[in-house]
Design a protein around this motif. Structure first.
Motif, PDB file in Angstrom:
ATOM      1  N   VAL A  16     -40.697 -39.402 158.417  1.00 15.85           N
ATOM      2  CA  VAL A  16     -39.991 -39.040 157.188  1.00 15.85           C
ATOM      3  C   VAL A  16     -40.370 -40.046 156.104  1.00 15.85           C
ATOM      4  CG1 VAL A  16     -37.709 -39.083 156.107  1.00 15.85           C
ATOM      5  CG2 VAL A  16     -38.035 -37.921 158.301  1.00 15.85           C
ATOM      6  N   GLY A  61     -40.287 -44.285 149.920  1.00 15.46           N
ATOM      7  CA  GLY A  61     -41.606 -44.845 150.220  1.00 15.46           C
ATOM      8  C   GLY A  61     -41.723 -46.342 149.977  1.00 15.46           C
ATOM      9  N   SER A 112     -40.535 -48.911 151.526  1.00 12.56           N
ATOM     10  CA  SER A 112     -40.780 -49.719 152.722  1.00 12.56           C
ATOM     11  C   SER A 112     -41.886 -49.107 153.577  1.00 12.56           C
ATOM     12  CB  SER A 112     -39.505 -49.834 153.569  1.00 12.56           C
ATOM     13  OG  SER A 112     -38.533 -50.564 152.866  1.00 12.56           O
ATOM     14  N   LEU A 113     -41.933 -47.791 153.598  1.00  9.49           N
ATOM     15  CA  LEU A 113     -42.928 -47.128 154.451  1.00  9.49           C
ATOM     16  C   LEU A 113     -44.351 -47.324 153.914  1.00  9.49           C
ATOM     17  CD1 LEU A 113     -43.437 -45.400 156.915  1.00  9.49           C
ATOM     18  CD2 LEU A 113     -43.048 -43.354 155.531  1.00  9.49           C
ATOM     19  N   THR A 129     -34.154 -45.513 148.480  1.00  8.38           N
ATOM     20  CA  THR A 129     -32.934 -44.748 148.727  1.00  8.38           C
ATOM     21  C   THR A 129     -31.976 -45.494 149.652  1.00  8.38           C
ATOM     22  OG1 THR A 129     -33.835 -43.647 150.674  1.00  8.38           O
ATOM     23  CG2 THR A 129     -34.247 -42.600 148.530  1.00  8.38           C
ATOM     24  N   ASP A 146     -30.484 -55.576 152.637  1.00  7.16           N
ATOM     25  CA  ASP A 146     -29.126 -55.982 152.267  1.00  7.16           C
ATOM     26  C   ASP A 146     -28.054 -54.990 152.705  1.00  7.16           C
ATOM     27  OD1 ASP A 146     -29.762 -58.427 150.742  1.00  7.16           O
ATOM     28  OD2 ASP A 146     -30.939 -57.009 149.549  1.00  7.16           O
TER      29      ASP A 146
END
Ligand code: FAD
Lengths: 281, 809
Positions: free
Chosen positions: A30, A34, A36-37, A111, A124
């Motif tokens: 998924v 984006g 972090s991915l 998100t 966090d």
């Protein structure tokens, strides 16, 4: 860096997303904001063959009032969380922590759901979700926060399971709250963070919930401190004494920004400060 | 009609709109028909022998046009150049652009893929199979110089490239029976230049004409060096630096990737492009600083300096690049700072390690020197329980003493350290902050306040060619400019300076407009292309205005001199009677008899009626070779709040009073100072290239190599004093590096000052929260016999006890 090749789909319904994920099996991933991915892909630390973008699934965005709780849609951006009146009214700790996430550009793309699904102990929001006993609503079940974060960058989500939203109880509205984040530059990740909720009555702490950021491979509750302050005086000395046990049961990492020993020390100072600020003393 | 003078006007930079909106050609934007894309396979080991490379699987990958290894290039690629032979016996190893037999740092190129697009090229890298026989990496300079140490270059028999010595005065006498001797060891950590635009190269060949676009600071030097390395005749090679997004020294280089792109375009007969990624760049752009400094300062009991000994180990990295060995030596002349002393002894050893090569980084040698002397001045003050400003006052060159011949052999032409310090002192509210500091110490506040001082000078305006010659540098230090007077009255200025963010297009237009008396908007500045600006020595070392700007000034004077003769002819007057002001020639005493410079320009173009023997052109050329360096100086004061419980340092206020002589554009100066401060503060607090025990660079991303943003910095208070340089007609000194040079010691001095009562005498850079916290905890141990914590030793401004050889005052 340049990521390896991958396919990309952007279904317009949840059903479409689930179908695409099921078809892809272990090779699907998924993508939400984006933020972090994509760094993982660009560093070639992950090689998914197909990315399923949830950006066009309408029901995943926004905050809904469900009576005794809020349901924050997984695709609600950090920016929208920060502007949401329901969040400020019923879950101000979430707003306080979100305000410390990265920079405005990242907050516009990243998100709420992605931050939690990513399960980065340095993020966090996981410590906040843990402190608040949030409930993770997925395409197939509901998972309590205490069971959601299983390891470093690993959550209880199955590869073909989509996080739909996160239920935040309203019961902490009115509690004192504070998120104490310690980092070297304003845009950097937390070296250590402390999410703190306290309920005061008659100069005493009647209840406390504390979640720790980056003190182990998952977010961790500072249970010993919670117990030590509960029923005690709401003053700085008491908080400092209670916070001495903040590192109990933690196994913080050693990295370029701080050794484990330093983090163990830091968490005691920060927990005392977070308690003082949450209790406004 | 007198317009406000252009020189000194705070014009907005005319290049900014196109730069910040991206409406420009960065190298990576350049598209050519048939363009191919290049990716480099880089060594994953710090030191190893290449025993086998199998590139065949990569050649079969989709979209791959060619794959070359170092061996494929061995006959053609030559060795990357070093332009500075600092000693006759300097060890200068071969440096193949693409490694052939041995790799010596992580990130060194070992093979090249050329593919139809960037992505296919990057994918194919994974299909190249390389076997390395790993060799022990050399990572520590102190270890590297020991007997029997592992060697970076086995064939050279040593890890020491050179030892360079400078001595003046009787150093033994200065230290003999000195009442105070301070000995310190400071480390200048390794830094990674982080220009906003990463490196990029495009190369095309048509027939035997080569064009190379590169994100470089030095198109002219690069052209000559590439011609020398590759054998491509210089006149067949055109080098273009399009708009360049910063360099900070990192693009003052001749890179292997540039050579490789030339060779690839030549072999394939098609244009090629390479653009680095950030993490690729962190490992392979040359690094900066990396010095171990052993320092001894001898002083009288009243704080006057007798002598200074400096012993440096400077990390060259794995190879010597363009001016690698000379960088620490640029500091050799600056360790004495603004102070008078009787003796000075400087030794520097250049050491090879299995790390990315080092070279120029903003300040280049001078920040290291300034850090050392400004930290030592604070240590001396502490030792003698004097205010650190007072110790400086007792030692600095007073304004009446200029021009002053320093112990390091330079002649400082002008300066006024008293004036700059007085102004900074006032703006900073020094006494008020000292009172607050005393109060916090008294109360045992967990957040202590420290005040850091840096009264710095630097040498700019690189450089008088004869001085470079005496230092065996491989080039001159002049700069070139030409002025073209167009028939319509407009002006084209061509400069050999090569702006990469500094705002030369604005500043140079201001100089030309001011001198020629034409409107600012009528001047166009051309640069950065060896076909358009054929002659130049490019931009680095705060040299552009002090050398290139002066060349332009001289070229404008030549235009006016020629035009004066033409104007005299047009006005039917004697040339001696012609006056020139605000763009207008007039006859002395006959104010209504005038010709504008534009009219003279047009008449010259028409050439219908010229003075006897007059060449029909007003255009001019000037090449300026400076007579001396210029010496900007200033006083920087920093207030830091140090949280002793967490080690967090918050800069509360920062005052920078700089004296950079005359100013062409105050807004550009302000920008240079702000950026410079951010960079110097970043060395003090944030930046460090970290290698692990195997020699892997671990700070490859921005998450690990920390840079500050505006949110992490205080609001700077900047001001100036103005003592013009006496060695150039503009009176300018240069400002590109001042902020970087001055600020690092100001910040560290502030941190140490805050923690003196805890027994802290130093915190290694970068002063991370953990290091500051550890210093607080170890303070008692750091200074034997002194208890930690303010409650035990509340002696404001006091400290010391380390290294005092004789009795105190
Ligand atoms: C420069 C920078 C600084 C940052 N600093 C901070 C910081 O200080 N603090 C902080 O907390 N975060 C920080 N972040 C991370 C940021 O908060 C990201 O937004 C967040 O971690 C991931 O959210 P995302 O929507 O971008 O998720 P993505 O990157 O799209 O996805 C992250 C992971 O979650 C999975 N995922 C996402 N959504 C779902 C879903 N609905 N169901 C199932 N799986 C899902 C993805 O498959 C992926 O594995 C930073 C990021 C950047 C780029």
């Amino acid at each position: 860096m340049i990521p390896g090749a991958f396919d990309y789909v952007r279904p317009s319904s949840l059903e479409g997303a689930l179908t695409a994920l099921r078809a892809a099996g272990d090779d699907g991933k998924v993508i939400a904001g984006g933020q972090s991915l994509l760094p993982l892909l660009r560093l070639r630390l992950a090689y998914p063959e197909i990315l399923v973008d949830l950006g066009s699934v309408p029901e995943l965005s926004g905050v809904r009032d469900e009576g005794s709780s809020l349901l924050v849609g997984a695709m609600t951006t950090h920016y929208d969380v920060l502007r949401d009146p329901l969040i400020h009214q019923h879950a101000p700790l979430v707003a306080a922590a979100t305000a410390t996430v990265a920079d405005p550009a990242v907050r516009h793309r990243g998100t709420f759901g992605g931050s939690l699904a990513h399960a980065d102990p340095a993020g966090d929001l996981p410590a906040v979700a843990l402190a608040m006993d949030a409930v993770f609503v997925t395409s197939s079940r509901e998972i309590p926060a205490s069971e959601f974060f299983s390891d470093y960058l690993t959550s209880a989500l199955e590869p073909d399971e989509v996080l739909l939203g996160v239920r935040l109880p309203k019961s902490y509205a009115g509690w004192g709250f504070h998120y104490e984040k310690f980092h070297r530059t304003a845009q950097a990740w937390a070296i250590v963070g402390v999410a703190c909720l306290v309920q005061r009555s008659n100069g005493e702490i009647s209840a406390a919930r504390i979640g720790l950021t980056n003190m182990g491979s998952t977010p961790i509750r500072a249970s010993a401190v919670e117990q030590a302050v509960t029923g005690g005086a709401a003053n700085r000395e008491a908080f400092r004494a209670a916070a001495e046990s903040a590192a109990e049961g933690t196994s913080p990492p050693s990295d370029l920004h701080g050794s484990a020993e330093y983090r163990r020390h830091l968490v005691t100072v920060l927990t005392a400060r977070a308690l003082s600020k949450a209790a406004s003393v | 009609m007198t317009a406000a003078p252009e020189i000194g006007s705070a014009r907005l930079r005319s290049e900014d709109a196109r730069l910040i909106t991206g409406q420009t050609n960065w190298t990576d934007n350049i598209q050519l028909p048939g363009l191919l894309h290049v990716a480099f396979l880089r060594s994953p080991v710090a030191h190893g022998r290449i025993t086998r490379i199998d590139a065949e699987p990569a050649r079969g990958r989709p979209g791959v046009i060619a794959v070359f290894t170092g061996a494929d290039f061995a006959d053609e690629q030559g060795s990357l150049p070093t332009a500075w032979q600092v000693t006759e016996d300097m060890v200068l190893p071969d440096h193949p652009p693409v490694a052939v037999e041995e790799v010596r740092y992580v990130g060194e190129p070992v093979a090249v893929v050329v593919a139809r697009d960037r992505y296919l090229a990057a994918d194919a890298l994974e299909a190249i199979d390389v076997d390395y026989e790993t060799l022990p990496p050399v990572l520590d300079m102190d270890e590297a110089i020991k007997e029997g140490a592992d060697l970076v270059h086995a064939d050279k028999g040593t890890n020491k490239s050179y030892e360079w010595v400078f001595a003046a005065g009787d150093i033994d006498a200065a230290f003999r029976d000195a009442p105070v001797v301070i000995e310190r060891r400071y480390v200048q950590q390794r830094l990674i230049p982080a220009a906003m635009e990463p490196r990029a190269v495009v190369c095309s060949v048509v027939g035997d004409e080569y064009t190379l676009w590169s994100s470089t600071q030095i198109p002219h030097v690069l052209r000559l060096m590439l011609a020398t390395v590759t054998g491509i005749p210089e006149h067949r090679l055109r080098v273009i630096a399009p708009d360049v997004g910063g360099g900070f020294g990192s693009k003052l280089q001749v890179y292997g990737e540039e050579v490789a792109c030339l060779l690839l375009a030549k072999r394939l007969g098609r244009p090629v492009k390479w653009t680095e990624s950030r993490s690729e760049g962190n490992a392979s752009v040359h690094h900066g600083r990396d010095q171990i400094q052993r320092l001894s300062l001898a002083a009288e009991a009243d704080g006057r300096i007798r002598g200074l000994k400096v012993d440096l180990l400077a990390d060259m990295g794995a190879y010597l690049m363009l001016i690698t060995p000379g960088i620490p030596l640029l500091g050799a002349f600056m360790f004495n700072g603004i102070y008078k002393m009787d003796a000075y002894h400087f030794t520097c050893s250049g050491i090879f390690t299995n790390k990315t090569p080092t070279d120029a980084y903003r300040g280049a040698g001078r920040p290291e020197a300034t850090f050392a002397i400004e930290r030592l001045m604070d240590e001396l003050a502490s030792e003698l329980s004097l205010d650190p400003l007072e110790v400086r006052r007792r030692n600095w060159i007073t304004h009446e003493e200029f021009p002053y011949d320093t112990i390091a052999g330079l002649t400082y032409d002008s300066g006024n350290y008293e004036a700059a310090t007085e102004k900074a002192h006032r703006l900073f509210e020094y006494d008020k902050l000292r009172a607050e500091q005393a109060d916090r110490r008294e109360r045992g506040d967990p957040v202590q306040l420290g005040i850091g001082i840096s009264t710095f000078t630097e040498m700019c305006g690189l450089a008088p060619s004869r001085v470079l010659g005496s230092l065996a540098f491989g080039a001159g230090g002049w700069e070139h400019a030409s002025v073209r007077m167009l028939p319509s009255g407009k002006v084209e200025v061509v400069t050999g300076s090569s702006a990469h963010g500094q705002g030369h297009e604005t500043a140079w237009a201001q100089i030309a407009a001011d001198r020629l008396g034409v409107p600012f908007e009528d001047v166009r500045v051309l640069h950065g292309d060896t076909s358009i600006s054929p002659k130049g020595m490019d931009t680095y070392g705060s040299r552009s205005l002090a050398v290139g700007g002066v060349a332009l000034y001289n070229a404008c004077e030549k235009v006016i001199d020629k035009a004066r003769r033409m104007a005299a002819h047009m006005l039917e007057a004697d040339e001696q009677d012609i006056e020139f002001a605000n763009g207008t020639f007039s006859v002395r005493g006959v104010p209504d008899q005038v010709r504008t410079v534009q009219e003279v320009s047009l008449a010259t173009f028409l050439a219908h009626d010229l003075p006897e023997g007059f060449e029909p052109s007003l255009d001019s050329d000037a090449t300026h070779d400076p007579a001396n360096f210029s010496f900007p100086h200033g006083t920087h004061l920093c207030a830091a709040e140090v949280d002793t419980e967490t080690g967090f340092v918050k800069l509360r206020s920062y005052v920078a009073v700089d004296d950079i002589g005359k100013v062409v554009n105050p807004l550009i100066v302000e920008g240079q100072v702000h950026g410079g401060l951010a960079q110097g503060i970043a060395q003090a607090l944030y930046e460090e290239a970290v290698y692990d025990a195997d020699g892997n660079l671990t700070t490859t991303t921005m998450a690990d190599y920390l840079l500050p943003a505006a949110t992490d910095l205080p609001t700077f208070t900047t001001d100036r004093t103005e003592t013009p340089a006496t060695t150039n007609p503009l009176g300018v000194k240069g400002v590109g590096e001042a902020g970087t040079i001055a600020s690092t010691p100001a910040v560290v001095n502030a941190i140490v000052d805050a923690l003196r009562p805890y027994g802290v005498a130093d915190v290694p850079m970068p002063c991370t929260p953990e290091r500051v916290w550890r210093a607080c905890r170890a303070g008692g141990a750091q200074e034997a016999g002194r208890a930690g914590g303010p409650e035990h030793s509340p002696r404001p401004g006091a400290g010391g006890g380390l290294g005092s050889a004789g009795g105190e005052a």
